[in-house]
Design a protein around this motif. Structure first.
Motif, PDB file in Angstrom:
ATOM      1  N   ALA A  66      17.696  35.989  -4.650  1.00 29.48           N
ATOM      2  CA  ALA A  66      18.090  34.610  -4.394  1.00 29.48           C
ATOM      3  C   ALA A  66      18.139  33.543  -5.544  1.00 29.48           C
ATOM      4  CB  ALA A  66      16.605  34.103  -4.031  1.00 29.48           C
ATOM      5  N   ASN A  67      18.192  34.199  -6.913  1.00 32.45           N
ATOM      6  CA  ASN A  67      18.375  33.660  -8.315  1.00 32.45           C
ATOM      7  C   ASN A  67      19.253  33.937  -8.162  1.00 32.45           C
ATOM      8  OD1 ASN A  67      15.598  32.338  -8.033  1.00 32.45           O
ATOM      9  ND2 ASN A  67      14.736  34.142  -9.363  1.00 32.45           N
ATOM     10  N   ALA A 126      12.756  24.833  -2.684  1.00 30.04           N
ATOM     11  CA  ALA A 126      13.944  25.508  -2.179  1.00 30.04           C
ATOM     12  C   ALA A 126      14.441  24.934  -2.943  1.00 30.04           C
ATOM     13  CB  ALA A 126      13.839  25.265  -0.935  1.00 30.04           C
ATOM     14  N   TYR A 133      17.819  32.141   3.271  1.00 22.27           N
ATOM     15  CA  TYR A 133      18.206  32.923   3.892  1.00 22.27           C
ATOM     16  C   TYR A 133      17.674  31.981   5.055  1.00 22.27           C
ATOM     17  CZ  TYR A 133      16.674  36.535   8.310  1.00 22.27           C
ATOM     18  OH  TYR A 133      16.416  37.369   9.129  1.00 22.27           O
ATOM     19  N   SER A 152      18.991  40.023   2.047  1.00 22.28           N
ATOM     20  CA  SER A 152      18.882  39.057   1.144  1.00 22.28           C
ATOM     21  C   SER A 152      17.604  39.806   0.764  1.00 22.28           C
ATOM     22  CB  SER A 152      17.558  38.206   2.249  1.00 22.28           C
ATOM     23  OG  SER A 152      16.960  39.043   3.341  1.00 22.28           O
ATOM     24  N   ARG A 161      18.416  24.899  -1.126  1.00 24.34           N
ATOM     25  CA  ARG A 161      18.613  25.359  -2.187  1.00 24.34           C
ATOM     26  C   ARG A 161      20.460  25.269  -3.020  1.00 24.34           C
ATOM     27  NH1 ARG A 161      16.360  29.634  -3.740  1.00 24.34           N
ATOM     28  NH2 ARG A 161      18.402  30.808  -3.787  1.00 24.34           N
ATOM     29  N   ILE A 196      13.770  40.858  -3.401  1.00 27.92           N
ATOM     30  CA  ILE A 196      13.712  39.717  -3.080  1.00 27.92           C
ATOM     31  C   ILE A 196      14.413  38.399  -4.087  1.00 27.92           C
ATOM     32  CG2 ILE A 196      13.247  37.821  -1.328  1.00 27.92           C
ATOM     33  CD1 ILE A 196      11.673  39.915  -0.212  1.00 27.92           C
ATOM     34  N   THR A 197      13.594  38.095  -4.961  1.00 28.59           N
ATOM     35  CA  THR A 197      13.216  36.885  -6.065  1.00 28.59           C
ATOM     36  C   THR A 197      14.704  37.021  -6.675  1.00 28.59           C
ATOM     37  OG1 THR A 197      10.983  37.019  -6.157  1.00 28.59           O
ATOM     38  CG2 THR A 197      11.950  35.889  -7.899  1.00 28.59           C
TER      39      THR A 197
END
Ligand SMILES: Nc1ncnc2c1ncn2[C@@H]1O[C@H](COP(=O)(O)OP(=O)(O)OP(=O)(O)O)[C@@H](O)[C@H]1O
Ligand SMILES: [Mg+2]
Lengths: 304, 243
Positions: B74-75, B100, B80, B48, B149, B70-71
């Motif tokens: 995530a995108n 989320a 996680y 992650s 998400r 991380i960002t």
């Protein structure tokens, strides 16, 4: 000018139009509108600036708005407001002060609010302090003094989120038997702002209680000082809490003090100062936020 | 598909926590198991982006994400659910679900995610994620955030921990439904036989290395046998202690 006025009223009292019920609007040091009701009277003081507000015993479900707005630079305004709450009354009082300072001078508002709560009365008191404009300095020094008679209770919510460069806030209370005081304070400072906040509560009557909770965020080069004193002079319960987030070069001092003068006084203080927890930032970043956005969410939530 | 190529992680105090981990994750459910302290959560943090690998490479659908924040990960589609959910003073369940799921989520949708993890939306949507929530409640909200998400890779770190036995079967249904909706890969770190037994692939991490990888049928029987062996050792110790 009118737009500035409307915006200040919106910020400090959440008003889009003249309020319903009793109100008194003070603008640039002068009275700018008043309404009274059958149960709520507002009288201008004759010996000093300010008003006396009388709430008749048993008044229920009414509210009083007393916003103060300052849009004139260089104005120093000192005002004394006294609130007399009759027995068994239950009302909401919304105060607040907004400064729009576009001159180059100091604008200052010092409000001294004194409350006398009759037996078994209850009030919710909401005050908001707000400054804007690019003038040199906005100062606000609110003092709140509360006297709670037997069985009376008061919830106070006080907020200062933006634009006040210097503030010295004092809240004092004395409580008789069975009285209850709840204070929730929220402060955000940035730039080189400075905020000092003092609480002094005397728990004098059997079974009375006080809960003073302060949440604050100190950003950039701002400083904050928190001083709370709870004095348990009878069998009573006192709790105070100071929870601060520091960011950049923000500095916070917390000086709580508890004094028990009675064997059955039970007093608690909690204080926590620190930066935003790394795991909080990470959690929000795993949801797709940038670090800045995550900080913003955490600070806004903390002060909500 | 997630690929790890010779991934290693040395902590700041110079202890090597993971070394030479090579794996590909492209199945519906992949379970990671192994002894406490073996490095499972560390691996999830490397995936992650909470930790950056000190060696090796991580690819998501062929894109090198080894050094991504991380960002950005995530995108790109990595979610996680932490082993230890984070508490927030002042943020409410609805705030986190909205963050989320994205801005356009309706309250009704947010409530659905809560219902799926067995929480009555009406009672929880306005609760703060603070110390007043129980461990199991927080854990379920953590899972709900990953559901909200709905990304192509979802990593759950011991999702069953703190979840009562009653809800266990529901939890498995949550994963199955999630797969139906995302058609992504679901990586579950777990010590639970019932979770391992739904896995298409099982990875055993021990002492910072991949100890074994294979299909459920290849790996699970061996794990159960060694668990029995574990008990025998304990018996010997107890007998010693008693004599
Ligand atoms: N930042 C760190 N610095 C030093 N050691 C660490 C760090 N993070 C983890 N460790 C150590 O690395 C090892 C692996 O930890 P990890 O949390 O990944 O284990 P795990 O397999 O998830 O265990 P569990 O089943 O108990 O959750 C442990 O010995 C742990 O103490
Ligand atoms: Mg772990």
């Amino acid at each position: 000018m009118d737009e500035i006025r409307m915006n200040l009223l919106k910020e400090v009292a959440d008003l889009d139009a003249l309020p319903v019920g009793a109100y008194n609007i003070r603008e640039n040091g002068k009275a700018a509108g008043r309404n009274t009701t059958a149960n709520i009277d507002i009288v201008t003081k004759t010996d000093k600036p300010g008003i006396d507000i009388y709430i008749a015993p048993g008044t229920k479900k009414e509210s009083v708005h007393i916003p103060v707005i300052i849009s004139q630079t260089g104005l120093t305004d000192l005002v004394y407001n006294d609130f007399y709450i009759g027995e068994d009354a239950d009302v909401v009082i919304i105060a607040g002060c907004g400064i729009h300072n576009c001159g180059g001078e100091l604008s200052q508002h010092d409000g001294i609010h004194t409350f006398w709560l009759g037996k078994n009365s209850h009030i919710r008191y909401v005050e908001k302090h707000y400054g804007e404009g690019d003038g040199s300095k906005n100062v606000m020094n609110p003092t709140t003094i509360v006297h709670l008679d037997e069985g009376a209770s008061m919830e106070m919510e006080t907020t200062q989120i933006a634009g006040i460069d210097d503030t010295d806030r004092r809240t004092e209370g004395d409580l008789k038997a069975g009285a209850k005081l709840e204070v929730r304070e929220k402060i955000l400072t940035n730039g080189v702002q400075n905020a000092k906040t003092y609480f002094n509560v005397d728990l004098n009557g059997e079974g009375c209680s006080a809960n003073v909770v302060s949440r604050s965020v100190a950003r950039e080069n701002s400083t904050q000082f928190f001083d709370s004193r709870l004095n348990g002079n009878a069998p009573c319960a006192g709790h105070s809490e100071c929870d601060s987030i520091i960011m950049e070069n923000g500095r916070v001092t917390a000086c709580p003090s508890l004094t028990a003068n009675n064997i059955d006084a039970s007093l608690i203080h909690e204080a926590a100062i620190g930066k935003i927890a790394g795991e909080q930032l990470m959690k929000l970043m795993t949801l797709g936020l940038t670090e800045k956005e995550a900080e913003e969410q955490i600070v806004n939530g903390f002060l909500k | 598909m997630l690929e790890l190529k010779h991934v290693g992680y040395v902590a700041e105090d110079d202890t090597e926590i993971l070394s030479d981990v090579s794996l590909s994750i492209n199945e519906r459910f992949v379970a990671i198991t192994g002894p406490n302290g073996g490095g499972k959560s560390t691996l999830a943090k490397l995936i992650s982006g909470i930790y950056m690998p000190t060696s090796g490479q991580i690819l998501l659908d062929g894109i090198d994400i080894t050094n991504m924040s991380i960002t950005d990960r995530a995108n790109l589609g990595i979610s996680y659910a932490f082993q230890q959910p984070v508490r927030f003073k002042g943020l409410r369940v609805r705030d986190l679900l909205r963050l989320a799921a994205g801005k356009d989520t309706t309250l009704a949708q947010a409530c659905n995610y809560l219902s799926e993890v067995g929480l009555c939306a009406r009672d929880y949507i306005d609760r703060e994620l603070n110390d007043s929530l129980s461990g199991g409640e927080l854990k379920r909200i953590e899972i709900a955030m990953v559901l909200a998400r709905g990304t192509k890779l979802s990593v759950f770190d011991e999702p069953e921990a703190g979840i009562d036995l009653w809800s266990f079967q529901n939890l498995i249904r949550v994963f199955e439904k999630m797969y139906e909706e995302t058609r992504g890969n679901i990586l579950i770190i777990s010590h639970q036989e019932r979770i391992l037994s739904i896995a298409d692939k099982i990875v055993v991490i021990r002492d910072g290395r991949v100890d074994r990888v294979g299909s459920r049928d290849e790996i699970l029987p061996g794990l159960l046998k060694s668990a029995d062996a574990g008990n025998t050792t304990c018996d010997i110790l107890t007998q010693k202690a008693m004599s």
